[in-house]
Design an enzyme around this catalytic site. Structure first.
Site, short mmCIF file in Angstrom:
data_model
loop_
_atom_site.label_atom_id
_atom_site.label_comp_id
_atom_site.label_asym_id
_atom_site.label_seq_id
_atom_site.Cartn_x
_atom_site.Cartn_y
_atom_site.Cartn_z
N GLU A 35 85.92 -127.90 26.85
CA GLU A 35 84.85 -127.53 28.07
C GLU A 35 83.48 -128.30 27.88
O GLU A 35 82.98 -128.76 28.86
CB GLU A 35 84.74 -126.27 27.88
CG GLU A 35 85.82 -125.57 28.45
CD GLU A 35 86.32 -125.77 30.10
OE1 GLU A 35 85.50 -126.04 30.80
OE2 GLU A 35 87.72 -125.70 30.25
N CYS A 190 90.43 -132.38 46.25
CA CYS A 190 89.36 -132.19 47.21
C CYS A 190 88.21 -132.82 46.20
O CYS A 190 87.21 -132.37 45.89
CB CYS A 190 89.12 -130.68 46.98
SG CYS A 190 87.63 -130.25 48.07
N CYS A 197 93.01 -134.31 52.34
CA CYS A 197 93.24 -132.76 52.80
C CYS A 197 94.42 -132.21 53.40
O CYS A 197 94.53 -131.04 53.11
CB CYS A 197 92.20 -132.92 54.01
SG CYS A 197 90.34 -132.96 53.72
N CYS A 200 96.17 -130.34 50.70
CA CYS A 200 95.47 -129.24 50.04
C CYS A 200 96.36 -127.77 50.56
O CYS A 200 96.64 -127.71 51.70
CB CYS A 200 94.06 -129.25 50.60
SG CYS A 200 93.34 -127.61 49.83
N CYS A 206 90.21 -123.99 55.71
CA CYS A 206 89.13 -124.56 55.15
C CYS A 206 87.93 -124.91 56.43
O CYS A 206 88.49 -125.64 57.36
CB CYS A 206 89.43 -125.90 54.46
SG CYS A 206 87.95 -127.07 53.93
#
Length: 343
Positions: A35, A190, A197, A200, A206
Site C-alpha cells: 500500500e 474508470c 464507460c 463499467c 453514473c
C-alpha cells in the site's frame, strides 16, 4: 435491483485483478508495504520493487533492524523517498511500541508514519477483514464521476463529500472484494483518460456518464506555473572512483547519496579544493537533465571533473569515493543514476 456494491463485487470477481503478488495473503506487513509503494505509483512499476523489498526484508523485524541506507537503496528509482523513510520509521515504531506485532486497531494503524486514513483502511480490510472505507486517487475519480461531484478532490469541502459517499456506499459483507473492486475499477475502467464507460458495471447509475461530464470529472488540480530551478552536479572522478555526498535526512532526496551540488558559475577549482580537497585539472560539461518534482521543475547541469590529486584532510562525514558499479548500486535518486549510467 442490485446495489452499487453488489454490482461492483460481481464485476470484481469476474473481471478484477486476482494475481498481484500482495493478494492472497493476510499478512499485514506485506499488505502495508504494498500500500505504501502504491501511493502515487502504478502497479506495474511497483511489482519488481515489492518483490525485491520483501526478499530483503521479509518481516517487520528485519526492516526495523536494518540501517535506513539499506531501505533507501532498495527504494532507489521508485521516487517519493519520504515513503521509504516513513516505512522505516514505522517499522521501528512497531518494534518498539507494539512488541514487534503489526497493530490491528485501525486508529493505531492510521497513526503510523506515512499511513493515514485511506491506507489504514485498505490494510485493515485486507489483513483483518474490518469494515472501513478507502479513498485513494482511483476511488476519488470513481466516486466523483458516479455522484457528479465537482471541484478539486484535495479541497476540504470536496474531500469531505467524497468521504461521505465512500462511507455511505460501504457494504456490510464482502469487504475485500468490494474494496479491491473499487481500486480495480479506477485502475482498469474508470481511468483518468480514455475511460471505458460501457464496460463499467455501474455506468447506468453514473451521473457523469449520463450527463456527459466524464471528461470534466474529477476536476484537475488548479493550474499554476511551476517554478523552474537550475543546479550543477559535480561528477568528480579519481582513479576510476566517483565522489558521492549524503543528502540531509529531510527534504528533496533526503538521506540519499548524491553527486555534490554547487551553484552555477561557481569557481570550481577553489570549491573542489576547499570542500573535497580535490585538485581538478579537467572540466567537461555533460548533457543537461530535466527532472520534475510535484512543486517545481529542475534542470541539472552535470560537470565531469578529473581529479589529479587529493589533499590530505580529515575525512568528511557523509562523503564517500566509490567505483562506478558501487555508486550505481547505492541509494541514489533517479537523475543521478541517469548521469552515472551515461558515463
Amino acid at each position: 435491483m442490485l446495489s452499487f456494491a453488489a454490482k461492483l463485487i460481481a464485476w470484481q470477481k469476474q473481471h478484477g485483478r486476482h494475481d498481484l503478488p500482495w493478494q492472497g495473503t493476510r499478512d499485514p506487513y506485506r499488505i502495508w508495504v504494498s500500500e505504501i509503494m502504491l501511493q502515487q505509483t502504478q502497479v506495474t512499476t511497483v511489482i519488481p520493487y515489492y518483490l525485491r523489498f520483501l526478499a530483503r526484508f521479509p518481516d517487520v523485524a528485519a526492516l526495523a533492524a536494518t540501517p535506513l541506507d539499506d531501505t533507501l537503496r532498495l527504494w532507489s528509482g521508485l521516487g517519493y523517498y519520504s515513503r521509504a523513510r516513513n516505512l522505516h520509521r514505522a517499522a521501528q515504531a512497531i518494534a518498539g511500541e507494539h512488541g514487534g506485532k503489526f497493530p490491528r486497531r485501525f486508529e493505531a494503524v492510521a497513526t503510523l508514519p506515512g499511513v493515514g486514513r485511506s491506507t489504514a483502511a485498505a490494510i485493515c480490510v485486507s489483513a483483518f477483514g474490518q469494515r472501513h472505507a478507502i479513498l485513494d486517487g482511483n476511488v476519488k475519480r470513481v466516486l466523483a464521476r458516479l455522484r457528479g461531484i465537482k471541484g478539486y478532490a484535495a479541497e476540504k469541502k470536496v474531500a469531505d463529500r467524497l468521504w461521505q459517499e465512500a462511507e455511505r456506499l460501504l457494504p456490510r459483507r464482502s469487504l475485500e472484494a468490494y474494496t479491491q473492486g473499487l481500486m480495480d475499477l479506477g485502475a482498469m475502467v474508470c481511468t483518468r483518460t480514455k475511460p471505458r464507460c460501457t464496460a463499467c458495471p455501474v455506468h447506468g447509475a453514473c451521473v457523469a456518464f449520463n450527463r456527459g461530464w466524464v471528461g470534466e470529472l474529477p476536476a484537475p488540480r488548479p493550474r499554476r506555473r511551476l517554478p523552474h530551478r537550475r543546479t550543477a552536479m559535480l561528477v568528480l572522478v579519481r582513479a576510476g572512483e566517483i565522489l558521492l555526498e549524503k543528502r540531509p535526512p529531510t527534504g528533496i532526496w533526503g538521506g540519499l547519496w548524491c553527486l555534490p551540488e554547487v551553484a552555477q558559475k561557481t569557481d570550481l577549482e577553489s570549491t573542489c579544493l576547499k570542500r573535497f580537497g580535490a585538485h581538478v585539472v579537467e572540466v567537461e560539461p555533460l548533457p543537461t537533465i530535466a527532472h520534475g518534482f510535484t512543486h517545481f521543475k529542475l534542470d541539472i547541469h552535470p560537470l565531469r571533473l578529473r581529479v589529479s590529486a587529493l589533499t590530505p584532510q580529515a575525512a568528511e562525514p557523509g562523503m564517500i569515493w566509490l567505483s562506478l558499479e558501487e555508486a550505481l548500486g547505492a541509494a541514489i535518486p533517479a537523475p543521478v543514476r541517469r548521469i552515472l549510467a551515461s558515463l
